[in-house]
Design an enzyme around this catalytic site. Structure first.
Site, short mmCIF file in Angstrom:
data_model
loop_
_atom_site.label_atom_id
_atom_site.label_comp_id
_atom_site.label_asym_id
_atom_site.label_seq_id
_atom_site.Cartn_x
_atom_site.Cartn_y
_atom_site.Cartn_z
CG PHE A 1 -2.98 5.63 13.52
CD1 PHE A 1 -2.02 5.28 14.55
CD2 PHE A 1 -2.89 7.09 13.15
CE1 PHE A 1 -1.00 6.04 15.13
CE2 PHE A 1 -2.08 7.79 13.79
CZ PHE A 1 -1.19 7.29 14.94
N PRO B 1 -3.32 -11.55 10.47
CG PRO B 1 -1.19 -11.83 11.72
CD PRO B 1 -1.97 -12.38 10.30
CG ASP B 2 -6.33 -6.23 13.86
OD1 ASP B 2 -5.66 -5.63 14.42
OD2 ASP B 2 -7.63 -5.63 13.34
CB ILE B 3 -0.60 -6.22 14.95
CG1 ILE B 3 0.16 -7.20 13.62
CG2 ILE B 3 0.65 -5.99 15.76
CD1 ILE B 3 1.13 -6.69 12.69
CG ASN C 1 -0.11 0.00 2.50
OD1 ASN C 1 0.41 1.04 2.72
ND2 ASN C 1 -0.34 -1.21 3.30
CG ASP D 1 -7.02 -5.33 6.13
OD1 ASP D 1 -6.53 -5.06 7.59
OD2 ASP D 1 -7.89 -4.20 5.92
CE LYS E 1 -11.29 1.10 11.88
NZ LYS E 1 -10.92 1.59 10.58
CE LYS F 1 8.42 -13.07 -13.50
NZ LYS F 1 8.97 -12.78 -14.71
#
Ligand code: CTP
Length: 399
Positions: A324, A304-306, A208, A276, A338, A286
């Site tokens: 955040f 995993p959501d840290i 990203n 995500d 959230k 490759k």
């Protein structure tokens, strides 16, 4: 008391240089050892003899003084101190520092030092307010340079306003605070930052656009307040700050492992833009076009959501967990939800609609969501947001 503390004092060329003599006297009264450096311009305002006599030390004047280089090289001189103080710091000296110049003894010492630097700016009000000086001041703050003043008052030139150097007793207080190590001394803080890269095959990855600028600024601001920072960073486009423990990772899983390994911590600040999704199984060689014209189908697995993981830890959970939230609409409602969903203490929410220019820009407009509600912060530079957050964290720990 400053017993045995070593101060490298750089005296710049301004009318306020005479106050540096009083500062030397006060520092020595407190038991500090002062090694003075007088710039060429500084010598127009105070004499090497008076500086040297008050400091009871040799005064260093010139980079190209070979005798001095034989006695003590400029690298050693810059590092033998506990703190480097610049008083007065002129507009020109600040510009040199911000630009990384090293063309005389003072600027070379400031480039070579590995110690904290505290500056006491002193200049005419117009010069202080000039966009160039304000830009340089912001750059220096981002670099972790500490500021003593300037204050508002009558100037030698007859004008009135900000730009006047702080009084020696005030600078002495700032020096004592800088040497005391800051309000977060002894606190371990983990900061995650930057994007993650999730491999598709050995040459391709999912990523990203996070630059890591906000997380880097937060780590720097926390370190400036004396925190012991573990900075877990994905492949960011800005360099990590100095004075922190840097752990470089690529993927979300590696980031989680690094964060877990760094525990226990007093606080965790999760500023990374973690992907995500990752490939359910990254190809080990490759991926080639098969000639059929059909694109490959990629199967994803959730990362995993840290933030949620650390927030849910039992005994090992940091006392303060901050996340955040990047939102495009209903910022406060979404961020409040959230905060509850992730189980963190604070959420810094920002509006990332493209028209705000925040994503990838130098500024941020955030809302701090805590158990007490939402608090809008005015739009400010990412460095300012970082310093405000660090100050809030320090406040939370001193309460
Ligand atoms: N986070 C994390 N690990 C993840 C995903 C997110 O630690 N796998 C953290 C981020 O560092 C950030 C917060 O969680 O502090 C953002 O949460 P996220 O659910 O990703 O929110 P958004 O990016 O705002 O996306 P969405 O609104 O789609 O949930």
């Amino acid at each position: 008391m400053l017993n045995g503390k070593r101060i490298l004092l750089i005296i710049g060329g301004g009318i306020a240089a005479f106050k540096a003599l009083d500062l030397i006297r006060r520092l020595r009264e407190q038991g500090a050892e002062v090694t003075p450096v007088l710039t060429k311009a500084g010598q127009e305002f105070v004499t090497p003899l008076s500086v040297s006599a008050l400091a009871a030390s040799k005064v260093y004047l010139d980079l190209f003084d070979l005798t001095d280089e034989a006695e003590m090289g400029h690298i050693e001189l810059s590092r033998a101190a506990d703190l480097v103080v610049v008083a007065p710091a002129t507009a020109d000296l600040m510009a040199k520092m911000a630009g990384g110049h090293a063309d005389d003894l003072a600027s070379t010492l400031l480039m070579a030092t590995d110690k904290r630097v505290l500056i006491a700016p002193a200049m005419n009000v117009r010069m202080w307010e000039h966009p160039a000086t304000q830009r340089n001041a912001a750059t220096l703050k981002d670099d972790g340079v500490l500021f003593a003043g300037p204050v508002e008052g009558a100037m030698a030139c007859g004008e009135f306003g900000p730009g006047r150097m702080s009084e020696p007793h005030e600078i002495l207080g700032d020096i004592e605070r800088a040497l005391a190590g800051g309000p977060l001394r002894g606190r371990h803080v983990i900061v995650t930052s930057g994007p993650t890269h999730e491999p598709i095959d050995p040459v391709r990855y999912i990523a990203n656009r996070s630059s890591g600028a906000q997380g880097t600024a937060i780590a720097r601001a926390l370190a400036a307040l004396g925190a012991d920072v573990t900075f877990v960073t994905g492949p960011a486009s800005v360099p990590p700050p100095g004075g922190v423990r840097v752990v470089r990772v690529e993927t979300a899983q590696e980031m989680l492992n690094a964060v877990t390994a760094a525990l226990p911590a007093d606080a965790g600040i999760f500023a990374a833009a973690v992907a995500d999704w990752r490939m359910a199984e990254a190809a080990t060689s490759k991926m080639k076009k098969d000639g059929s014209g059909r694109p490959p189908s990629l199967a994803f697995a959730e990362n995993p959501d840290i933030l949620a993981h650390v927030s849910g830890l039992g005994g090992n959970r940091p006392a303060l967990v901050v996340g955040f939230a990047a939102e495009t609409d209903d910022v406060v409602a979404h961020a409040t939800a959230k905060r509850a969903r992730k189980g963190c203490d604070w959420i810094l929410a920002n509006d990332v609609r493209p028209e705000t220019g925040i994503m990838g820009g130098g500024e941020n407009a955030v809302t701090l969501i805590t158990a007490d509600g939402a608090e809008d912060w005015p739009r400010m530079a990412k460095g300012e947001v970082a310093r405000k957050l660090a100050a809030r964290i320090a406040e939370a720990f001193s309460a």
